[in-house]
Motif scaffolding. Structure first.
Motif, PDB file in Angstrom:
ATOM      1  N   VAL A  43       0.965  -1.157   0.364  1.00 25.63           N
ATOM      2  CA  VAL A  43      -0.060   0.044   0.244  1.00 25.63           C
ATOM      3  C   VAL A  43       0.969   1.499  -0.260  1.00 25.63           C
ATOM      4  O   VAL A  43       1.827   1.298   1.184  1.00 25.63           O
ATOM      5  CB  VAL A  43      -1.116   0.435   1.311  1.00 25.63           C
ATOM      6  N   VAL A  44       0.891   2.281  -0.850  1.00 23.53           N
ATOM      7  CA  VAL A  44       1.755   3.390  -0.843  1.00 23.53           C
ATOM      8  C   VAL A  44       0.281   4.906  -0.287  1.00 23.53           C
ATOM      9  O   VAL A  44      -0.024   4.491  -0.804  1.00 23.53           O
ATOM     10  CB  VAL A  44       2.317   4.007  -2.479  1.00 23.53           C
ATOM     11  N   HIS A  45       1.113   5.481   0.034  1.00 20.68           N
ATOM     12  CA  HIS A  45       0.519   6.366   0.844  1.00 20.68           C
ATOM     13  C   HIS A  45       1.017   7.801  -0.112  1.00 20.68           C
ATOM     14  O   HIS A  45       1.930   7.898   0.165  1.00 20.68           O
ATOM     15  CB  HIS A  45       0.603   6.625   2.308  1.00 20.68           C
ATOM     16  N   SER A  46       0.251   8.590  -0.099  1.00 20.41           N
ATOM     17  CA  SER A  46       0.308   9.399  -0.857  1.00 20.41           C
ATOM     18  C   SER A  46      -0.225  10.761  -0.657  1.00 20.41           C
ATOM     19  O   SER A  46      -1.523  11.060   0.084  1.00 20.41           O
ATOM     20  CB  SER A  46       0.853   9.718  -2.420  1.00 20.41           C
ATOM     21  N   GLN A  47       0.373  12.343  -0.403  1.00 19.68           N
ATOM     22  CA  GLN A  47      -0.417  13.528  -1.327  1.00 19.68           C
ATOM     23  C   GLN A  47      -0.011  13.848  -2.430  1.00 19.68           C
ATOM     24  O   GLN A  47       0.947  13.741  -3.317  1.00 19.68           O
ATOM     25  CB  GLN A  47      -0.073  14.041  -0.577  1.00 19.68           C
ATOM     26  N   VAL A  48      -1.350  14.528  -3.194  1.00 19.29           N
ATOM     27  CA  VAL A  48      -1.352  14.408  -4.574  1.00 19.29           C
ATOM     28  C   VAL A  48      -2.143  16.166  -4.328  1.00 19.29           C
ATOM     29  O   VAL A  48      -3.472  15.894  -3.565  1.00 19.29           O
ATOM     30  CB  VAL A  48      -2.367  13.723  -5.160  1.00 19.29           C
ATOM     31  N   SER A  49      -1.588  16.623  -4.820  1.00 16.95           N
ATOM     32  CA  SER A  49      -1.897  18.653  -4.760  1.00 16.95           C
ATOM     33  C   SER A  49      -2.280  18.948  -6.158  1.00 16.95           C
ATOM     34  O   SER A  49      -1.458  18.879  -7.336  1.00 16.95           O
ATOM     35  CB  SER A  49      -1.541  19.451  -4.340  1.00 16.95           C
TER      36      SER A  49
ATOM     37  N   LEU B 289      -7.974  10.427  -8.782  1.00 15.04           N
ATOM     38  CA  LEU B 289      -8.721  12.015  -8.457  1.00 15.04           C
ATOM     39  C   LEU B 289      -9.601  12.141  -9.066  1.00 15.04           C
ATOM     40  O   LEU B 289      -9.199  12.963  -9.637  1.00 15.04           O
ATOM     41  CB  LEU B 289      -7.199  11.910  -7.513  1.00 15.04           C
ATOM     42  N   PRO B 290     -10.993  11.951  -8.977  1.00 16.44           N
ATOM     43  CA  PRO B 290     -12.084  12.354  -9.537  1.00 16.44           C
ATOM     44  C   PRO B 290     -12.065  14.340  -8.886  1.00 16.44           C
ATOM     45  O   PRO B 290     -10.987  14.598  -7.879  1.00 16.44           O
ATOM     46  CB  PRO B 290     -13.286  12.419  -8.651  1.00 16.44           C
ATOM     47  N   ALA B 291     -12.372  15.259  -9.886  1.00  7.54           N
ATOM     48  CA  ALA B 291     -12.547  16.719  -9.676  1.00  7.54           C
ATOM     49  C   ALA B 291     -12.911  16.735  -7.828  1.00  7.54           C
ATOM     50  O   ALA B 291     -13.759  16.220  -7.913  1.00  7.54           O
ATOM     51  CB  ALA B 291     -13.126  17.434 -10.040  1.00  7.54           C
TER      52      ALA B 291
ATOM     53  N   ARG C 278      -7.395  21.152  -2.292  1.00  2.70           N
ATOM     54  CA  ARG C 278      -6.350  21.169  -4.077  1.00  2.70           C
ATOM     55  C   ARG C 278      -5.595  19.836  -3.140  1.00  2.70           C
ATOM     56  O   ARG C 278      -4.900  19.384  -4.096  1.00  2.70           O
ATOM     57  CB  ARG C 278      -5.718  22.774  -3.084  1.00  2.70           C
ATOM     58  N   THR C 279      -5.790  19.586  -1.802  1.00  2.00           N
ATOM     59  CA  THR C 279      -4.930  18.628  -1.352  1.00  2.00           C
ATOM     60  C   THR C 279      -5.169  17.912  -1.605  1.00  2.00           C
ATOM     61  O   THR C 279      -6.277  17.769   0.485  1.00  2.00           O
ATOM     62  CB  THR C 279      -3.682  18.733  -0.353  1.00  2.00           C
ATOM     63  N   ARG C 280      -4.771  16.228  -1.198  1.00  5.51           N
ATOM     64  CA  ARG C 280      -5.624  14.889  -0.685  1.00  5.51           C
ATOM     65  C   ARG C 280      -4.513  14.178  -0.452  1.00  5.51           C
ATOM     66  O   ARG C 280      -4.098  14.201  -0.635  1.00  5.51           O
ATOM     67  CB  ARG C 280      -6.480  14.523  -1.779  1.00  5.51           C
TER      68      ARG C 280
END
Length: 108
Positions: A43-49, A77-79, A83-85
């Protein structure tokens, strides 16, 4: 002389097409870590902005101890208005992974 000018014009056109004319959508990603669940799952844990209202697609990969890709998954990642998820992506692997990360993100 004509050939040199043609090469310069092609290069300038490519720079405009590849870089200056593209929108970035404020796209950025950060790896937060990974969890090796088993020999065949990480499982990869990330933050996307990204700019609010922008759909994003990311390629997540898992590597083994020789830095070979042993797992790969594209996630959408749906709209969103955020800003950051933070996301956690379960990736099936062919052998035991030793690290996981986002390879790339883009706006489809």
């Amino acid at each position: 002389m004509v050939a040199a000018i043609a090469v310069v014009l092609v290069f300038v056109a490519w720079v405009v097409w590849a870089g200056l004319d593209q929108e970035s959508h404020g796209l950025d990603n950060t790896e937060l870590g990974y969890t090796v669940v088993s020999d065949h799952r990480t499982v990869v844990h990330s933050q996307v902005s990204a700019d609010p209202g922008t759909e994003v697609r990311c390629a997540v990969q898992v590597l083994d101890k020789s830095y070979s890709i042993v797992g790969w998954k594209e996630v959408t990642l749906p709209a969103s208005e955020q800003r950051t998820r933070s996301i956690s992506t379960a990736v099936n692997t062919t052998t035991r992974g030793v690290t996981g990360l986002i390879h790339d993100c883009w706006v489809p």
